[in-house]
Motif scaffolding. Structure first.
Motif, PDB file in Angstrom:
ATOM      1  N   ALA A 286      29.440  39.142  43.436  1.00 40.42           N
ATOM      2  CA  ALA A 286      29.977  40.266  42.662  1.00 40.42           C
ATOM      3  C   ALA A 286      30.942  41.142  43.455  1.00 40.42           C
ATOM      4  O   ALA A 286      31.733  41.876  42.865  1.00 40.42           O
ATOM      5  CB  ALA A 286      28.840  41.124  42.118  1.00 40.42           C
TER       6      ALA A 286
ATOM      7  N   ILE B  78      33.309  40.098  45.481  1.00 40.26           N
ATOM      8  CA  ILE B  78      34.618  39.483  45.755  1.00 40.26           C
ATOM      9  C   ILE B  78      35.686  40.092  44.854  1.00 40.26           C
ATOM     10  O   ILE B  78      36.774  40.448  45.315  1.00 40.26           O
ATOM     11  CB  ILE B  78      34.554  37.944  45.573  1.00 40.26           C
ATOM     12  CG1 ILE B  78      33.441  37.349  46.443  1.00 40.26           C
ATOM     13  CG2 ILE B  78      35.894  37.305  45.943  1.00 40.26           C
ATOM     14  CD1 ILE B  78      33.177  35.862  46.173  1.00 40.26           C
ATOM     15  N   SER B  79      35.360  40.229  43.569  1.00 40.72           N
ATOM     16  CA  SER B  79      36.373  40.800  42.667  1.00 40.72           C
ATOM     17  C   SER B  79      36.598  42.285  42.955  1.00 40.72           C
ATOM     18  O   SER B  79      37.681  42.811  42.676  1.00 40.72           O
ATOM     19  CB  SER B  79      35.980  40.591  41.206  1.00 40.72           C
ATOM     20  OG  SER B  79      34.716  41.137  40.931  1.00 40.72           O
ATOM     21  N   VAL B  80      35.604  42.958  43.514  1.00 43.51           N
ATOM     22  CA  VAL B  80      35.804  44.360  43.888  1.00 43.51           C
ATOM     23  C   VAL B  80      36.845  44.449  45.012  1.00 43.51           C
ATOM     24  O   VAL B  80      37.745  45.303  44.983  1.00 43.51           O
ATOM     25  CB  VAL B  80      34.473  45.010  44.319  1.00 43.51           C
ATOM     26  CG1 VAL B  80      34.696  46.403  44.877  1.00 43.51           C
ATOM     27  CG2 VAL B  80      33.508  45.063  43.131  1.00 43.51           C
TER      28      VAL B  80
ATOM     29  N   GLY C 154      40.121  43.996  43.545  1.00 44.51           N
ATOM     30  CA  GLY C 154      40.597  45.226  42.903  1.00 44.51           C
ATOM     31  C   GLY C 154      41.155  46.231  43.897  1.00 44.51           C
ATOM     32  O   GLY C 154      42.139  46.927  43.612  1.00 44.51           O
TER      33      GLY C 154
ATOM     34  N   ALA D  58      30.558  34.518  39.235  1.00 40.68           N
ATOM     35  CA  ALA D  58      31.339  35.617  39.825  1.00 40.68           C
ATOM     36  C   ALA D  58      32.241  35.107  40.943  1.00 40.68           C
ATOM     37  O   ALA D  58      33.396  35.529  41.083  1.00 40.68           O
ATOM     38  CB  ALA D  58      30.394  36.700  40.347  1.00 40.68           C
TER      39      ALA D  58
ATOM     40  N   GLU E  11      35.138  33.104  39.255  1.00 40.43           N
ATOM     41  CA  GLU E  11      36.091  33.975  38.567  1.00 40.43           C
ATOM     42  C   GLU E  11      36.942  34.756  39.561  1.00 40.43           C
ATOM     43  O   GLU E  11      38.157  34.878  39.406  1.00 40.43           O
ATOM     44  CB  GLU E  11      35.342  34.957  37.652  1.00 40.43           C
ATOM     45  CG  GLU E  11      34.778  34.320  36.397  1.00 40.43           C
ATOM     46  CD  GLU E  11      34.388  35.338  35.340  1.00 40.43           C
ATOM     47  OE1 GLU E  11      34.702  36.544  35.496  1.00 40.43           O
ATOM     48  OE2 GLU E  11      33.752  34.939  34.345  1.00 40.43           O
ATOM     49  N   ALA E  12      36.286  35.302  40.571  1.00 36.98           N
ATOM     50  CA  ALA E  12      37.012  36.164  41.515  1.00 36.98           C
ATOM     51  C   ALA E  12      37.971  35.360  42.379  1.00 36.98           C
ATOM     52  O   ALA E  12      39.099  35.797  42.648  1.00 36.98           O
ATOM     53  CB  ALA E  12      36.013  36.925  42.392  1.00 36.98           C
TER      54      ALA E  12
ATOM     55  N   MET F  69      40.848  34.360  40.243  1.00 39.79           N
ATOM     56  CA  MET F  69      41.694  35.529  39.994  1.00 39.79           C
ATOM     57  C   MET F  69      42.538  35.863  41.225  1.00 39.79           C
ATOM     58  O   MET F  69      43.741  36.126  41.124  1.00 39.79           O
ATOM     59  CB  MET F  69      40.819  36.730  39.628  1.00 39.79           C
ATOM     60  CG  MET F  69      41.561  38.042  39.565  1.00 39.79           C
ATOM     61  SD  MET F  69      40.433  39.395  39.248  1.00 39.79           S
ATOM     62  CE  MET F  69      40.219  39.222  37.489  1.00 39.79           C
TER      63      MET F  69
ATOM     64  N   SER G 101      38.300  35.951  32.556  1.00 38.69           N
ATOM     65  CA  SER G 101      37.274  36.142  33.588  1.00 38.69           C
ATOM     66  C   SER G 101      36.730  37.555  33.475  1.00 38.69           C
ATOM     67  O   SER G 101      37.069  38.439  34.267  1.00 38.69           O
ATOM     68  CB  SER G 101      37.888  35.943  34.985  1.00 38.69           C
ATOM     69  OG  SER G 101      38.415  34.645  35.129  1.00 38.69           O
ATOM     70  N   GLU G 102      35.884  37.770  32.473  1.00 43.11           N
ATOM     71  CA  GLU G 102      35.434  39.143  32.213  1.00 43.11           C
ATOM     72  C   GLU G 102      34.684  39.736  33.390  1.00 43.11           C
ATOM     73  O   GLU G 102      34.810  40.934  33.678  1.00 43.11           O
ATOM     74  CB  GLU G 102      34.562  39.179  30.950  1.00 43.11           C
ATOM     75  CG  GLU G 102      35.324  39.013  29.642  1.00 43.11           C
ATOM     76  CD  GLU G 102      35.637  37.567  29.297  1.00 43.11           C
ATOM     77  OE1 GLU G 102      35.207  36.658  30.052  1.00 43.11           O
ATOM     78  OE2 GLU G 102      36.287  37.329  28.260  1.00 43.11           O
ATOM     79  N   ASP G 103      33.902  38.934  34.091  1.00 43.09           N
ATOM     80  CA  ASP G 103      33.178  39.443  35.262  1.00 43.09           C
ATOM     81  C   ASP G 103      34.171  39.945  36.303  1.00 43.09           C
ATOM     82  O   ASP G 103      34.080  41.080  36.791  1.00 43.09           O
ATOM     83  CB  ASP G 103      32.295  38.324  35.836  1.00 43.09           C
ATOM     84  CG  ASP G 103      31.489  38.765  37.034  1.00 43.09           C
ATOM     85  OD1 ASP G 103      32.100  38.964  38.106  1.00 43.09           O
ATOM     86  OD2 ASP G 103      30.262  38.910  36.927  1.00 43.09           O
ATOM     87  N   ALA G 104      35.132  39.114  36.630  1.00 45.72           N
ATOM     88  CA  ALA G 104      36.096  39.495  37.674  1.00 45.72           C
ATOM     89  C   ALA G 104      37.019  40.621  37.211  1.00 45.72           C
ATOM     90  O   ALA G 104      37.452  41.446  38.015  1.00 45.72           O
ATOM     91  CB  ALA G 104      36.915  38.273  38.098  1.00 45.72           C
ATOM     92  N   MET G 105      37.302  40.679  35.910  1.00 39.02           N
ATOM     93  CA  MET G 105      38.156  41.769  35.403  1.00 39.02           C
ATOM     94  C   MET G 105      37.497  43.124  35.662  1.00 39.02           C
ATOM     95  O   MET G 105      38.149  44.075  36.101  1.00 39.02           O
ATOM     96  CB  MET G 105      38.385  41.596  33.898  1.00 39.02           C
ATOM     97  CG  MET G 105      39.336  40.473  33.534  1.00 39.02           C
ATOM     98  SD  MET G 105      39.056  39.855  31.849  1.00 39.02           S
ATOM     99  CE  MET G 105      39.314  41.304  30.850  1.00 39.02           C
TER     100      MET G 105
ATOM    101  N   GLY H  80      35.030  43.709  37.844  1.00 40.27           N
ATOM    102  CA  GLY H  80      34.934  43.888  39.297  1.00 40.27           C
ATOM    103  C   GLY H  80      36.246  44.400  39.867  1.00 40.27           C
ATOM    104  O   GLY H  80      36.266  45.313  40.702  1.00 40.27           O
TER     105      GLY H  80
END
Lengths: 339, 321
Positions: A130, A132-134, A137, A166, A169-170, A173, B57-61, B63
């Motif tokens: 969780a 990684i996407s933070v 951002g 997660a 996705e991250a 992304m 990617s709703e989770d990563a969006m 985050g």
């Protein structure tokens, strides 16, 4: 010939400086976590204790080469060494484990759940992948503000976290956004008790990098020099605009999942394999062998770490825990929504 | 001039982007295409750096939004449908909603959920998710029912330093129009008495407000005066306005389009029962959708959710008590 010799000397000089610096953080982390484990066994810590024994070289080699005050570093549960190398004050760790009201989470969260996002170190949640996407951002925001420059962001995970949505996705992304993200994967062979053959089916985790269109390298996570050189390479690539980088460090967790776990699922064969070598002992031998430090100097590093750990723990132990009756029981930040 | 609920949402975002460089929109198809419902139409053309297509990617969006918020940005995340926010559930409730509590760092993100049923949308493009997110500490959940509120509450959501789940109703996107955008606004956390009455109170929010108002209109011919309270924000709940109304009417029906088990209407009834029991002349009643997934066929769909006629039926029973 002379030029080449000078070049080697110069590189060796830089490596020796980073290696000794990184070794200091490894020693500090091991010393601290050994103490915390003892305190836990004495029944004086509420909640779990999760240590990075055997992973210190991999953890600290990344963080010691990041630029404090500029880069982003998101540690996970086995990154005491990396946290210290990135500049986390030891007292923050002691206070969080010992429940001091003066800790960074004021008693609202414990053990490894600490950070300082203003200093580039976000505070982890327990859900794997969780963070990684933070980090994505944080990098994304800096790019929007045209302040990204040569900043890189690193997110640390283990082999188990690579199975989460997660993570996928991250990473996808980050690849789409071409962010300067480094994902450091400590493949310590077990996610709690589950071995890697129940976690993924590719030959090597690093094989996944190609599928995401990112660069990936595989390194021996027990070897300090290999860790330093591996991370130096990917940090440079990320800074230069080459997008996300994956580093897989192969190693063995030399402890249980937490200190409550004696890890009976790790075979003696694996413990005595190359993966089971203690990175701290290996690093010390290497440093002495290369004459980057004498044995006495290594002992001094250990003595200094012991003094620092004793002081931090003594201070945290002397501090009071939070008072539930005067605690600020507000989950909202906005004044108009606070009780 | 006439402006729709959907256009109000677009105008609010446009104004927020214009007034604050920290605002950006991230979501699927929100860029050049203007969004699945056109809630971001033409915004990419005006702010190409800050209206950005995301991968699915709703989770990563979410985050990413939290990370950007940590850096001081004020992201707006558009979920294409509220239903798909379940994929980002973990980041919403465990990362965003806990951030301030854990770290003292505010989390000013707005997550727009195109919510609720429309004919033919079926089980996975019709859900009302407000209850799920309201359950967790740290979230603010807004459910605007009017064009004016869609505009002013979205602007307030973006300005708030906490994560706001903004449940905008898809049925209202095109059906609801107003002459102009509001000049003066009521704070989002305040409920509004939309219609005064003395025989019973309806407490509701979002698209159900309009079903309640139609029922109240129908009953006026029989001499019944129904008071209608629009909660506007379902977390926190403005209980003072709700209890004040019940003090006048003595009877209450709580209506929500969401599934019946738990949720906003049961929270309302529970609070009324404990905080205003002595105000009641009859047992409090609630009305939600049927406890099944949301059906596709328009005839089934209309039967599944509360409508003006089912609201009227419940009100007539309540008044006879």
């Amino acid at each position: 010939m002379a030029n080449s010799a000078n070049q080697n000397q110069k590189l060796n000089g830089k490596l020796s400086t980073i290696a000794v610096d990184t070794y200091r953080w490894m020693v500090l982390a091991r010393t601290f976590e050994d103490r915390i484990s003892n305190i836990y066994r004495a029944g004086k810590i509420v909640g779990g204790v999760y240590v990075g024994k055997g992973q210190e070289a991999f953890s600290a080699s990344l963080a010691s080469q990041l630029m404090k005050g500029q880069d982003i570093y998101s540690p996970l549960i086995r990154d005491m060494a990396g946290r210290a190398a990135f500049g986390e004050p030891l007292i923050d760790a002691a206070r969080t484990y010992l429940g001091s009201a003066q800790g960074p989470s004021v008693g609202r969260d414990g053990n490894v759940h600490r950070g300082n996002s203003q200093e580039g170190m976000p505070t982890m949640i327990s859900h794997l992948g969780a963070m990684i996407s933070v980090v994505c951002g944080m990098l994304f925001a800096r790019r929007l503000r045209k302040k990204l420059n040569t900043v890189v962001g690193a997110a640390c995970i283990g082999d188990g976290a690579t199975s989460t949505g997660a993570f996928h996705e991250a990473l996808n992304m980050a690849a789409v956004e071409k962010l300067p993200l480094i994902i450091s994967i400590a493949n310590n062979q077990f996610a709690y008790s589950t071995p890697t053959d129940r976690q993924f089916a590719c030959n090597e985790l690093v094989d996944r990098a190609a599928g995401y269109g990112v660069n990936g390298i595989n390194i021996n996570g027990t070897d300090l020099v290999e860790c330093i050189e591996g991370f130096e390479k990917v940090i440079s690539l990320a800074r230069a605009g080459d997008g996300p980088q994956i580093v897989v460090g192969n190693l063995l967790r030399l402890s249980g999942h937490g200190e409550h776990d004696d890890a009976p699922y790790v075979s003696n064969e694996m413990r005595s394999s190359d993966l089971g070598q203690d990175c701290l002992l290996k690093a010390k031998n290497k440093i002495i062998e290369e004459s980057w430090c004498t044995e006495n100097e290594c002992n001094e590093i250990q003595e200094q770490a012991t003094v620092e750990v004793n002081a931090a723990i003594a201070q945290a132990e002397s501090e009071k825990g939070p008072n539930p009756y005067s605690h600020d029981w507000n989950a909202y930040s906005s004044p108009s929504f606070r009780k | 001039m006439s402006i729709s609920y959907l256009e109000a949402i677009r105008e609010a975002q446009s104004l927020a982007l214009e007034n604050d460089e920290n605002v950006f929109i991230y979501g699927q198809d929100v860029g050049a295409f203007g969004g699945a419902f056109k809630a971001t139409k033409n915004l990419f053309q005006k702010y190409p750096d800050r209206v950005i297509d995301s991968p699915i990617s709703e989770d990563a969006m979410v985050g990413l939004a939290v990370g950007a918020a940590i850096e001081g940005m004020r992201p707006i995340i558009e979920m294409q449908f509220a239903d798909f926010s379940s994929v980002g559930f973990n980041q919403i409730v465990n990362q965003a909603a806990t951030l301030f509590w854990r770290t003292a760092v505010p989390c000013p993100i707005t997550i727009r959920l195109p919510s609720g049923g429309t004919p033919g949308s079926g089980p996975f493009h019709s859900q009302c998710m407000e209850t799920i997110y309201a359950h967790y500490p740290g979230t603010i959940v807004m459910t605007p029912a009017t064009v004016e509120d869609a505009y002013s509450m979205l602007l307030e959501a973006i300005a708030i330093d906490d994560p706001v789940i903004f449940c905008e109703h898809k049925y209202l996107y095109y059906h609801l129009k107003s002459d102009s955008l509001p000049k003066q606004t009521l704070p989002a956390k305040s409920a509004r008495i939309v219609r005064s009455g003395r025989h019973a109170t309806v407490v509701t929010y979002s698209a159900m407000l309009h079903e309640a108002l139609r029922a109240a209109d129908n009953m006026k011919n029989d001499g019944y005066e129904i008071e209608v309270v629009d909660l506007r924000c379902i977390k926190p709940i403005d209980m003072s306005t709700v209890l004040g109304s019940i003090a006048r009417t003595g009877r209450v029906l709580a209506i929500g389009e969401a599934f019946p088990w738990g949720g906003v209407t049961s929270e309302i009834i529970s609070r009324i029962s404990s905080e205003g029991f002595n105000l009641l002349d009859a047992p409090p009643v609630r009305l939600n959708s049927i406890d099944t997934p949301i059906p596709y066929h328009p005839d089934l769909w209309r039967y599944h959710r509360p409508t003006a006629s089912s609201v009227e039926e419940e009100l007539r029973k309540l008044i006879r008590e």
